[in-house]
Design a protein around this motif. Structure first.
Motif, PDB file in Angstrom:
ATOM      1  N   GLU A 143       0.823  -1.211   0.000  1.00  0.00           N
ATOM      2  CA  GLU A 143       0.000   0.000   0.000  1.00  0.00           C
ATOM      3  C   GLU A 143       0.858   1.263   0.000  1.00  0.00           C
ATOM      4  OE1 GLU A 143      -3.176   0.080  -0.515  1.00  0.00           O
ATOM      5  OE2 GLU A 143      -3.709  -2.025  -0.212  1.00  0.00           O
ATOM      6  N   PHE A 163       0.573   6.244  -7.189  1.00  0.00           N
ATOM      7  CA  PHE A 163      -0.675   6.795  -7.725  1.00  0.00           C
ATOM      8  C   PHE A 163      -0.904   8.253  -7.302  1.00  0.00           C
ATOM      9  CE2 PHE A 163      -2.357   2.160  -7.694  1.00  0.00           C
ATOM     10  CZ  PHE A 163      -1.744   1.921  -8.920  1.00  0.00           C
ATOM     11  N   ILE A 164      -0.169   8.718  -6.307  1.00  0.00           N
ATOM     12  CA  ILE A 164      -0.209  10.143  -5.935  1.00  0.00           C
ATOM     13  C   ILE A 164       1.233  10.637  -6.009  1.00  0.00           C
ATOM     14  CG2 ILE A 164      -0.891  11.851  -4.200  1.00  0.00           C
ATOM     15  CD1 ILE A 164      -2.790   9.799  -3.003  1.00  0.00           C
ATOM     16  N   ARG A 218      -3.119  13.389   6.796  1.00  0.00           N
ATOM     17  CA  ARG A 218      -4.315  13.352   5.939  1.00  0.00           C
ATOM     18  C   ARG A 218      -4.504  14.647   5.160  1.00  0.00           C
ATOM     19  NH1 ARG A 218      -8.222  10.240  10.101  1.00  0.00           N
ATOM     20  NH2 ARG A 218      -8.067   8.159   9.194  1.00  0.00           N
ATOM     21  N   ALA A 234      -5.637  14.917  -2.784  1.00  0.00           N
ATOM     22  CA  ALA A 234      -5.695  13.492  -3.110  1.00  0.00           C
ATOM     23  C   ALA A 234      -5.277  12.720  -1.870  1.00  0.00           C
ATOM     24  CB  ALA A 234      -4.753  13.173  -4.271  1.00  0.00           C
ATOM     25  N   LEU A 235      -6.058  11.720  -1.507  1.00  0.00           N
ATOM     26  CA  LEU A 235      -5.803  10.964  -0.286  1.00  0.00           C
ATOM     27  C   LEU A 235      -6.106   9.493  -0.523  1.00  0.00           C
ATOM     28  CD1 LEU A 235      -5.500  10.808   2.933  1.00  0.00           C
ATOM     29  CD2 LEU A 235      -7.989  11.099   2.977  1.00  0.00           C
ATOM     30  N   ALA A 236      -5.167   8.628  -0.135  1.00  0.00           N
ATOM     31  CA  ALA A 236      -5.433   7.183  -0.162  1.00  0.00           C
ATOM     32  C   ALA A 236      -5.073   6.606   1.195  1.00  0.00           C
ATOM     33  CB  ALA A 236      -4.620   6.512  -1.264  1.00  0.00           C
ATOM     34  N   GLU A 237      -5.974   5.811   1.741  1.00  0.00           N
ATOM     35  CA  GLU A 237      -5.757   5.209   3.056  1.00  0.00           C
ATOM     36  C   GLU A 237      -6.069   3.729   3.001  1.00  0.00           C
ATOM     37  OE1 GLU A 237      -7.209   8.801   6.030  1.00  0.00           O
ATOM     38  OE2 GLU A 237      -8.090   6.811   6.188  1.00  0.00           O
ATOM     39  N   TYR A 238      -5.217   2.927   3.572  1.00  0.00           N
ATOM     40  CA  TYR A 238      -5.544   1.508   3.764  1.00  0.00           C
ATOM     41  C   TYR A 238      -5.530   1.242   5.253  1.00  0.00           C
ATOM     42  CZ  TYR A 238      -5.233  -3.536   3.966  1.00  0.00           C
ATOM     43  OH  TYR A 238      -5.469  -4.858   4.248  1.00  0.00           O
TER      44      TYR A 238
END
Lengths: 335, 335
Positions: free
Chosen positions: A134, A141-142, A191, A274-278
């Motif tokens: 991740e 991707f960011i 974040r 843009a934010l991605a969290e797993y």
């Protein structure tokens, strides 16, 4: 369909989890257990499954013909020694989790696996493992986003097995558990896409639950804990001295959880956020690790069948290799 | 290091996002733009970049020598026709997002790419794309867990471009936006690991912001919207008639967000809870999709260099292929 024959090497918490996981994965079959103390394991399991001595790998790799051996030993001394020995003879999967020594371990495993013509998938589980994946996806991707890992997001925090073991080696400590807590302010900063510079102590705090030996001095024990090199030094810590009964009642399990956050902006000009969290939450850390190991055993078996050899990590393996689902099913219902 | 030469085919919102993303990825180079209306694009961009006619692929695939062409056309009619034509000549990446037709599109792209000896990465972006990957990982790492996707978790919801376009085709509608909202109760049920049976209407509601043409009848327009086949039927919906000024001020962007949840249990016996969630929040949906497309262009270039050919999805590609980071760097700092 022929099932994937798995041998579990090392029968502790993770090994037991792997046994449970194999029973939950219909394409898998438990071919045996390899242990340094086969008599102890036989006593526990009886005649339900072949139990062999770990050292006899040259022999049992032929008689039990495993497709994959899942190594469930510790990262400190077991795996660096067992890993390269075993992957000369069999395909392996392990959860080597000493992050700073991964390059060195990868090299040793790669050389041994290449020599043996085998596949060795190293350092998997949830961190290293899913979290590594991740982190790399988030950064890919960011563009420009750093990846941050936090552990113990919930009020109970996450149980650190390694730190708990370390606490129990201290004189005067009868039993102990160490819980890690993420620091909410740091999570919020990340974040927001600020990609802040954070020290270890900015991100997490530690909480200990310690049962003292009779007559031990709390102040002395606290001092000894705080001064353990490389363990607790940079963190805000809370120590709770409790009874064995309370520890057994409230802190006996292996819960853990964590989150990987990557945040930044997309595009140019307006710089949209843009934010991605797993995030994952595990009622049992060793059982969760075991499930991930078993999915990687599926991948290792497939890669071996394709004639691949050498060491691999989760970053080298396409997601479809972890799945029981066919290509057609994946395209139809999972894309 | 030689940069990866990318051509953008189709210059709408996603195409513009790809152009911005290429500028943010130092290993990438914009080789040109292919359009059905090259004159329009030339007028906008001037002499900054070669602009060619999409139909002349046989010619520009040689003169501009792209490593990868990113297809930014629509899934309804552009991609099913352009995709197979283009991947005969060049390596392609696209975001074909008509989920039910992915098997058919995959087949057409695979045949054409095989014939041309090229790589065609199809159906990527965030859904299908990252979400497909997370669904499969969740199901693989939590045996038996179903994967659920929710969209519009925040109070504003997520803008659905396809549904907004559909609204604007209705007589009496001057302008419109459709926002999707996840239904919180459904999210909580899934998080508990119940793996519930949920209909589309159980999971999401819809909210429209509609600007009427002068003299149009709100009741008639509402009826026409509700009766559009296959669009709004199963959902709870709220309609808001607003002025063009209000729409322009508050609802002009392309925000979207979503979450993939897989939940179940680990092990046997006690059945400890297990939960994995992937959440993303994008200030601009087309720019986020563009970033994912560009990372896949990196993967496509590498796969082509390795002599792979045919169609692939995100499920067939190891994560390291999306990354600019070297193997050594990944092992040292990202595992």
């Amino acid at each position: 369909m022929k099932k994937i024959r798995v041998i579990i090497a090392g029968f502790g918490n993770v090994g037991r989890g792997v046994m449970a996981s194999i029973a939950n994965n219909p394409d898998m079959e438990l071919a045996g257990i390899a242990s340094r103390s086969p008599e102890r394991v036989k006593k526990e399991l009886g005649e339900t499954v072949p139990v062999v001595a770990l050292a006899d790998v040259e022999k049992w790799s032929k008689t039990l013909s495993p497709d994959v051996v899942i190594l469930c030993g510790g990262s400190k001394s077991d795996l660096p020694q067992q890993g390269p020995e075993l992957c000369r003879y069999v395909n392996t999967v392990d959860s080597f989790d000493n992050h700073s020594r991964i390059p060195e371990y990868f090299k040793a495993m790669d050389e041994a696996a290449q020599k043996g013509g085998n596949v060795a998938v190293i350092s998997t589980g949830w961190d290293p493992g899913i979290f590594s994946l991740e982190r790399v996806l988030g950064n890919s991707f960011i563009p420009g986003a750093r990846a941050y890992g936090f552990y113990g997001m919930g009020p109970a925090g996450g149980l650190s097995m390694g730190h708990s073991d370390a606490l129990r080696t201290i004189k005067g400590v009868k039993d102990a558990r160490q819980f890690t807590h993420a620091i909410p302010g740091a999570v919020e900063k990340v974040r927001k896409g600020e990609n802040p510079a954070l020290t270890a102590g900015d991100m997490h705090s530690r909480e200990w639950f310690v049962v003292l030996e009779e007559g031990a001095d709390p102040a002395e024990v606290t001092k000894a804990i705080v001064e353990m090199p490389g363990y607790f030094e940079p963190y805000d810590t809370t120590v709770n001295f409790i009874s064995q009964e309370e520890l057994d009642a409230n802190y006996k399990g292996f819960p853990h959880d964590g989150i990987v956050i990557t945040a930044g902006t997309t595009g140019t000009g307006e710089k949209h956020p843009a934010l991605a969290e797993y995030r994952c939450v595990w009622g049992s850390n060793p059982e969760a690790t075991a499930n991930v190991l078993v999915a990687h055993a599926r991948a290792a078996a497939r890669m071996a069948q394709e004639g691949r050899k050498g060491a691999f990590t989760i970053l080298d393996i396409p997601a479809s290799y972890f799945s029981t689902l066919s290509r057609e099913e994946l395209l139809k219902n999972w894309m």
